[in-house]
Write an enzyme that holds these catalytic residues in place. Sequence first.
Site, PDB file in Angstrom:
ATOM      1  N   HIS A 189      -0.198   2.366  15.606  1.00  0.00           N
ATOM      2  CA  HIS A 189       1.061   2.552  14.888  1.00  0.00           C
ATOM      3  C   HIS A 189       2.263   2.313  15.789  1.00  0.00           C
ATOM      4  O   HIS A 189       3.391   2.567  15.379  1.00  0.00           O
ATOM      5  CB  HIS A 189       1.144   3.977  14.301  1.00  0.00           C
ATOM      6  N   GLU A 220      -4.099  -6.955   3.267  1.00  0.00           N
ATOM      7  CA  GLU A 220      -2.846  -7.539   3.743  1.00  0.00           C
ATOM      8  C   GLU A 220      -2.719  -9.041   3.482  1.00  0.00           C
ATOM      9  O   GLU A 220      -1.642  -9.534   3.136  1.00  0.00           O
ATOM     10  CB  GLU A 220      -2.657  -7.262   5.236  1.00  0.00           C
ATOM     11  N   ASP A 235       1.435  -3.613  13.270  1.00  0.00           N
ATOM     12  CA  ASP A 235       0.102  -3.923  13.790  1.00  0.00           C
ATOM     13  C   ASP A 235      -0.787  -4.566  12.727  1.00  0.00           C
ATOM     14  O   ASP A 235      -1.642  -5.394  13.044  1.00  0.00           O
ATOM     15  CB  ASP A 235      -0.580  -2.644  14.287  1.00  0.00           C
ATOM     16  N   TYR A 236      -0.579  -4.183  11.468  1.00  0.00           N
ATOM     17  CA  TYR A 236      -1.452  -4.662  10.400  1.00  0.00           C
ATOM     18  C   TYR A 236      -1.027  -6.031   9.872  1.00  0.00           C
ATOM     19  O   TYR A 236      -1.749  -6.635   9.066  1.00  0.00           O
ATOM     20  CB  TYR A 236      -1.505  -3.649   9.259  1.00  0.00           C
ATOM     21  N   GLN A 243       2.283  -2.175   5.804  1.00  0.00           N
ATOM     22  CA  GLN A 243       2.563  -0.789   6.163  1.00  0.00           C
ATOM     23  C   GLN A 243       2.963  -0.600   7.622  1.00  0.00           C
ATOM     24  O   GLN A 243       3.854   0.187   7.930  1.00  0.00           O
ATOM     25  CB  GLN A 243       1.361   0.089   5.819  1.00  0.00           C
ATOM     26  N   GLU A 259       0.833  -1.200   0.000  1.00  0.00           N
ATOM     27  CA  GLU A 259       0.000   0.000   0.000  1.00  0.00           C
ATOM     28  C   GLU A 259       0.874   1.258   0.000  1.00  0.00           C
ATOM     29  O   GLU A 259       1.779   1.379   0.830  1.00  0.00           O
ATOM     30  CB  GLU A 259      -0.905  -0.009   1.235  1.00  0.00           C
TER      31      GLU A 259
END
Length: 739
Positions: free
Chosen positions: A527, A460, A485-486, A482, A429
Amino acid sequence: MAKAFRPGDWRSGYYRDQTFMWATRMSNIRAFFSQLYGNAAVDADPASGGRQMGNHFATRFLDDRGEFQRSVDMPNSTADVSNVAGWMPRLVGLAYASKLYRENPQLKQAQDGFSVSGNAVAFGTIGDAATSEGPFWEAVNAIGVLQVPVALSVWDDGYGISVPITYETTKASISDVLRGFMPDDRPGIDIYVVPGWDYPALVDAYANGVDRVRREHKPALFHITELTQPQGHSTSGSHERYKSNERLRFEKEFDCIARMRDWIIEAGMASESQIEGWEAADKEAVEAARDLAWDAFQAPIRDERDHLVAILKRAESSDVAEVAAALSETHKVTRSIVLSSAIRALNELRGSDSPQRSELARFVESYQKENLERYNSHVYSRSDQSPLKVPVVPAEYSDKSALVDGRQVLLRNFDANFARDPRLFVIGEDIGKLGDVNLVFEGLQAKYGELRITDTGIREATILGQSIGSAMRGLRPICDIQYLDYLLYALQTASDDLACLHWRTVGGQKAPVVIRTKGHRLVGIWHSGSPMAVVLNALQGIYVTVPRNMTQASGFYNTLFRGDNPGLVIEVLNGYRLKERVPDNIGEFTVPLGMPEVLRQGSDVTVVTYGACCAIALDAAKSLQDLGVSCEVIDVQTLNPFDIDHMIVGSLERTHAVLFLDEDMPGGASAFMMQQVLEVQQGWWHLDCAPRTLAASPNRPAYGPDGDYFTKPNRESIVSAVYAMVRERQPWRFPQLEP
């Protein structure tokens, strides 16, 4: 479907595709039974060497050295997984590789053995109920957006285990739901709907549909309806318990096998008596294959059992004789029974110094080692291309080495690698036109093109799956997630597919994906994550690097790009604007995995840490020096592998005290490091005081600098923890700091 499948094509499918696997000769009935019995011999169960449950198929596209074979010359099946729809993300990547091989002229030389002008089709199969899973929807959307050669079949028998389709799918039809994906004046997905009992219609649909997929790279969905479920989900889930009498009559009348049998007779291809003869012969052949598979499974274990019995009989002990007799009479012999019998006998001979006990002890040691290898090997690459075998090339500096923002070090390093290796590409992304939210790829898309630096949607799981499938086909993808956490969105794909791929195929398959992400310290709940315990536990099979700056990160990338084991690089979020010098050999220098670095020498306490905590630990060490405490700071650099040469224990020999520091929650990576150093390296032997961990609070970090400060370890908390350790040993030297 098998008639449309060609050498060079790929399957990522449902774990009950035995008919297709046999029809394409990618498996056979004897191998089917060998897997059912758990035969650990790869020649008996090529798919998994006894590590997978029944009906989980795979072909071996690596040779005995762990190197890729010519996949264009053979039919290929990626290794099945049990998690429902878990094979869908990788399907995207298998087809995406064909797109890259066809459309990227830079890959012309790299095609040899992997592709012929991008003609390979990726065949996917899935049960209708599984289309309710998120990975299915991500994958279908991705293949429509990417326009890649996927032939996806949905087997629809009207149920998901015992749950009817009306509970599963809107309109009770996946093809009706997906009508909006069909092409109009815009690219889309072709949809074919065929009843499963109509064999001629199926042949026509697959022949014509797959031909278009192959020629035009137009993805297609084959919705195969009116299939039957003759035994329920399993033999313990009889379908009579949840189906109406009307549905049961349909199951009998429209049974696909019975329908095809009638069609063969009606078409004059064979008489009923001929078919009965074939059926009888088939039954005998299947029973023979079953018996041969059983004998092949038991024979070597019986030999191992007999060898042990002979050793036990030489012991001349009545208790051991009883063990030998029981073992000899065992009908179904397993290696666990053999070993447990040997250990039991060894225990009976405790205190004896006889040659017989020594012989038995050698058997136990050898047998344990042999079976640990048999069932636990190949978690990581063993080939000559393993990242652990990549030569160490130190970073070189001169008076001309520029001082730049850390993100510029990464940018120049990626630039050099893209120029070096045309197989390398990155998907994620915001990494294309924008060049990444931190501008790490700034300008590279304009230089190398959209097929090398590629923007994706927010998805993801299939970003990772797109990378896995492409890596299986000889390409070198960078999967850009990115934020750390993701990664949780893709955790199942990373854990159940990528991490265990090499292990569950006993070295028969690999996917050297490099996952790039960033985490640790910034501001905000989403983040600033550092879920390292999750990563360490879920991703065994993937190397985990935790660089403290962008130069270290670049070195890890250079190592992983030259290796063939998947790896994860977690960059420090607040480091992109910090100044670093650019090595003169950017793109070439490497940082070895599993090698900690001493950042500051000391004599009183060892602080073991990584990533963003390194700078904070060094800052705390300066304050401690003013208080008379000499603090040694060690950056582990990689959490997996962890300190291969056991360097950290050498520090404990000097300081006799250790603090494990990180910003994961308590019991996470700090506890892992403690276990590695104190238990594995036997570091506890050198300690004069209790070891400690200092981690983050057991909650997410609140927003803002104060939220970060009061949630995660900081300079003052480190000083306090280390000072307390030295004061515990020498209270006369170190007066109390705090009330």
